[in-house]
Structures are given as C-alpha cells and as structure tokens.
Design an enzyme around this catalytic site. Structure first.
Site, PDB file in Angstrom:
ATOM      1  N   CYS A  71       0.854  -1.188   0.000  1.00  0.00           N
ATOM      2  CA  CYS A  71       0.000   0.000   0.000  1.00  0.00           C
ATOM      3  C   CYS A  71       0.886   1.234   0.000  1.00  0.00           C
ATOM      4  CB  CYS A  71      -0.931   0.006   1.216  1.00  0.00           C
ATOM      5  SG  CYS A  71      -2.024   1.450   1.276  1.00  0.00           S
ATOM      6  N   CYS A  92      -0.382   3.899   2.850  1.00  0.00           N
ATOM      7  CA  CYS A  92      -0.022   3.618   4.248  1.00  0.00           C
ATOM      8  C   CYS A  92       1.439   3.222   4.397  1.00  0.00           C
ATOM      9  CB  CYS A  92      -0.918   2.519   4.811  1.00  0.00           C
ATOM     10  SG  CYS A  92      -2.683   2.925   4.806  1.00  0.00           S
ATOM     11  N   HIS A 136      -6.990  -1.666   1.664  1.00  0.00           N
ATOM     12  CA  HIS A 136      -7.056  -0.248   2.007  1.00  0.00           C
ATOM     13  C   HIS A 136      -8.471   0.261   1.794  1.00  0.00           C
ATOM     14  CE1 HIS A 136      -5.254   3.773   2.630  1.00  0.00           C
ATOM     15  NE2 HIS A 136      -6.223   4.174   1.804  1.00  0.00           N
ATOM     16  N   CYS A 137      -9.041   0.901   2.814  1.00  0.00           N
ATOM     17  CA  CYS A 137     -10.372   1.489   2.721  1.00  0.00           C
ATOM     18  C   CYS A 137     -10.224   2.973   2.398  1.00  0.00           C
ATOM     19  CB  CYS A 137     -11.137   1.293   4.029  1.00  0.00           C
ATOM     20  SG  CYS A 137     -12.779   2.055   4.015  1.00  0.00           S
ATOM     21  N   CYS A 184     -12.184   5.177   5.120  1.00  0.00           N
ATOM     22  CA  CYS A 184     -11.497   5.285   6.412  1.00  0.00           C
ATOM     23  C   CYS A 184     -10.069   5.790   6.258  1.00  0.00           C
ATOM     24  CB  CYS A 184     -11.485   3.931   7.121  1.00  0.00           C
ATOM     25  SG  CYS A 184     -13.125   3.287   7.520  1.00  0.00           S
ATOM     26  N   CYS A 240      -5.494   1.031   6.011  1.00  0.00           N
ATOM     27  CA  CYS A 240      -5.552  -0.390   5.703  1.00  0.00           C
ATOM     28  C   CYS A 240      -6.240  -1.117   6.851  1.00  0.00           C
ATOM     29  CB  CYS A 240      -4.148  -0.947   5.482  1.00  0.00           C
ATOM     30  SG  CYS A 240      -3.430  -0.512   3.878  1.00  0.00           S
ATOM     31  N   HIS A 283     -16.982  -1.510   3.510  1.00  0.00           N
ATOM     32  CA  HIS A 283     -17.321  -0.334   4.300  1.00  0.00           C
ATOM     33  C   HIS A 283     -18.834  -0.205   4.303  1.00  0.00           C
ATOM     34  CE1 HIS A 283     -16.370   3.528   6.248  1.00  0.00           C
ATOM     35  NE2 HIS A 283     -17.518   3.909   5.713  1.00  0.00           N
ATOM     36  N   CYS A 284     -19.420  -0.278   5.492  1.00  0.00           N
ATOM     37  CA  CYS A 284     -20.874  -0.352   5.609  1.00  0.00           C
ATOM     38  C   CYS A 284     -21.479   1.020   5.905  1.00  0.00           C
ATOM     39  CB  CYS A 284     -21.252  -1.334   6.721  1.00  0.00           C
ATOM     40  SG  CYS A 284     -23.037  -1.525   6.922  1.00  0.00           S
TER      41      CYS A 284
END
Length: 284
Positions: free
Chosen positions: A77, A80, A90-91, A94, A97, A104-105
């Site tokens: 990544c 990060c 990785h999100c 957010c 990682c 992602h909810c």
C-alpha cells in the site's frame, strides 16, 4: 407480559450489536508490516521497478504473507507505506488499511473487518429476528383490520405501516444475512467473493476455506456459548490466516529471486518509472 419480555430482549440485543458494530474501530496492521524510514526513503528514491521489487521482497522476507497481486507482485500500500497482510485491504473512506476487510458499511458508518465482523453478523441476525417478531405480533391485528373488527382509523394506519415496514426490512435483511452466512461458510470476505485472492500457485477462491466448522470457529471462536453474544471471540489477531493446502502454506516471498526477476521482465515495460504500479497493488 411474555410478548413484552421477548420484545425488550430482542431490542437490547439489536441495540447492543449495532453499538458494537459502530464503535468497534477497525484494526490496522502492526508496526512490523510498516516500512522503516530508511526503507521508505530507499524505495521512493529508486526509479527502477525491478529494484523496487527487490526492496519490497527483502522487507517481506520476515513477514507471514502468502498472497500476491494478480500479476505476482507483493501486496504493498503506497498510501499507508506498508506490506499488506493476507486479506488486508485499504479502505478509501477510512483512509487506512484494515485487517481482513469485508466492506465499508454505510448502515453503521464504519469499516467492517476482523475486529467487528462478528458483531456485524449478529447485528444482522438480531435485526432479522426483531423484524420477524414485530411482524408476527402485529399480524393478528392486521387480520382484525381486514375483517373489520378494528374501528379506530389511527390504529388502522399504524398497524398497516408497522407491518409493511417490518416485512420490508425482514425481506431485505434476509437476503443480506443469507449472503454473509454463505460467505462465512466458505471463509470469504465480500471483497474476496468479487476478487479471488491470488496465491503462489495462482488464484484460488477456496484458498482460506478450512471446512464449515473451522470456518465458523474462525469468525465466532471455539467457545460456542459465546457465539450469540456480542463479545470478541474471533480466532487469531487478523495478521495471519490458515490456508487450505500445505502447498500454499509457505511464504511465496521466500522463493528464489529469479522468479521475481522473470515476472518483472515479462510484465514490466522498460524505461518507465510508472511501471512499478504493475508489481505493486494500489487500492482505493
């Protein structure tokens, strides 16, 4: 009285699991997966993709990583600055990682991963039971309304609205919960269901599938009495996961460097500083 007791029990479980899903922060990879300042500087100053590949291979030699990118590179990544553990992604929401990231909810406004996946499943389960219980208890009043036994206009509207909402959420939650039950039984995340994980021998959608019972234990733990309680009991620490076959249970990053060099020659164009993106997974 019995109806009220069951109602309040389901309501407490629903709120509890929702609270745990929302406020349980996703876990990031440990420090050993992060690049040191010296390695980071050496990597960023290097323009040759094959040398960058070697730098990442050296860093990853001591790490328990077994999955690779689609072209055989190391999962790295660049945001990060870390070597990604298996099943880590990785999100972009957010901006970090997340270990064993599932998705992602927007329902809970949180990233669902290793730390709160069990809580999310229980939240779906208790929400499903809650909606079913409300629909079942209201249905008899709906029958009275249908037969004309209810005379109050306001009560008619409330009953119709409550029954409609309960059934609507029950149906939608049933499909969502059923899908995640299927994922748990196969030991897959939502991301892995859409993008098959790649091992040394190639893609394998069942690479982490250990069998139905062990798959359940990996999410809910070995203590069955804790399965239905919103208490952290998942196995491991999210950095390493057992794999289906012994042939995959060895670090592909420890293979001879000639294979890495051959991959680099076959897949990376010469003389392009942007070619490193072929050997390094860059996720959003």
């Amino acid at each position: 009285v019995a109806y009220l007791v069951v109602f309040h029990i389901l309501f407490v479980l629903f709120v509890w699991t929702y609270w745990k899903s929302v406020f349980t922060l996703p876990i990031q990879p440990g420090k050993k997966f992060h690049m040191s300042y010296a390695d980071q500087e050496r990597y960023e100053n290097e323009e040759r993709p094959e040398v960058q590949r070697q730098i990442l291979a050296e860093i990853a030699r001591k790490l328990p990583v077994y999955t690779r990118t689609g072209n055989g590179g190391i999962r790295f990544c660049d945001r990060c600055q870390l070597i990604k553990p298996d099943r880590c992604h990785h999100c972009s929401v957010c901006a970090m990682c997340v270990l064993k990231m599932d998705h992602h909810c927007p329902w809970v406004n949180n990233c669902i991963g290793f730390s709160n996946y069990k809580f999310f499943l229980l939240f779906l389960a208790y929400s499903l039971l809650y909606c079913l219980y409300i629909a079942a208890t209201v249905f008899k009043y709906f029958i009275k309304y249908w037969t004309g036994e209810l005379t109050n206009g306001r009560s008619k509207f409330h009953i119709l609205f409550l029954l409609f909402v309960a059934i609507m959420f029950f149906v939608s939650l049933m499909f969502l919960f059923g899908y995640h039950c299927w994922l748990v039984s196969r030991n897959r995340s939502t991301l892995e269901a859409f993008s098959t994980p790649v091992f040394q021998n190639g893609p394998d959608k069942n690479g982490f599938n250990l069998g139905f019972v062990k798959n359940l234990q990996q999410v809910f733990g070995e203590e069955k009495k804790l399965w239905l309680l919103p208490i952290a009991s998942s196995q491991g620490d999210g950095h390493f996961f057992p794999m289906r076959t012994l042939s995959e249970a060895r670090n592909p990053l420890l293979t001879n460097e000639e294979q890495w060099e051959e991959d680099g020659i076959d897949e990376e164009p010469q003389g392009s500083g942007e070619a490193s993106s072929l050997a390094i997974e860059r996720e959003t």
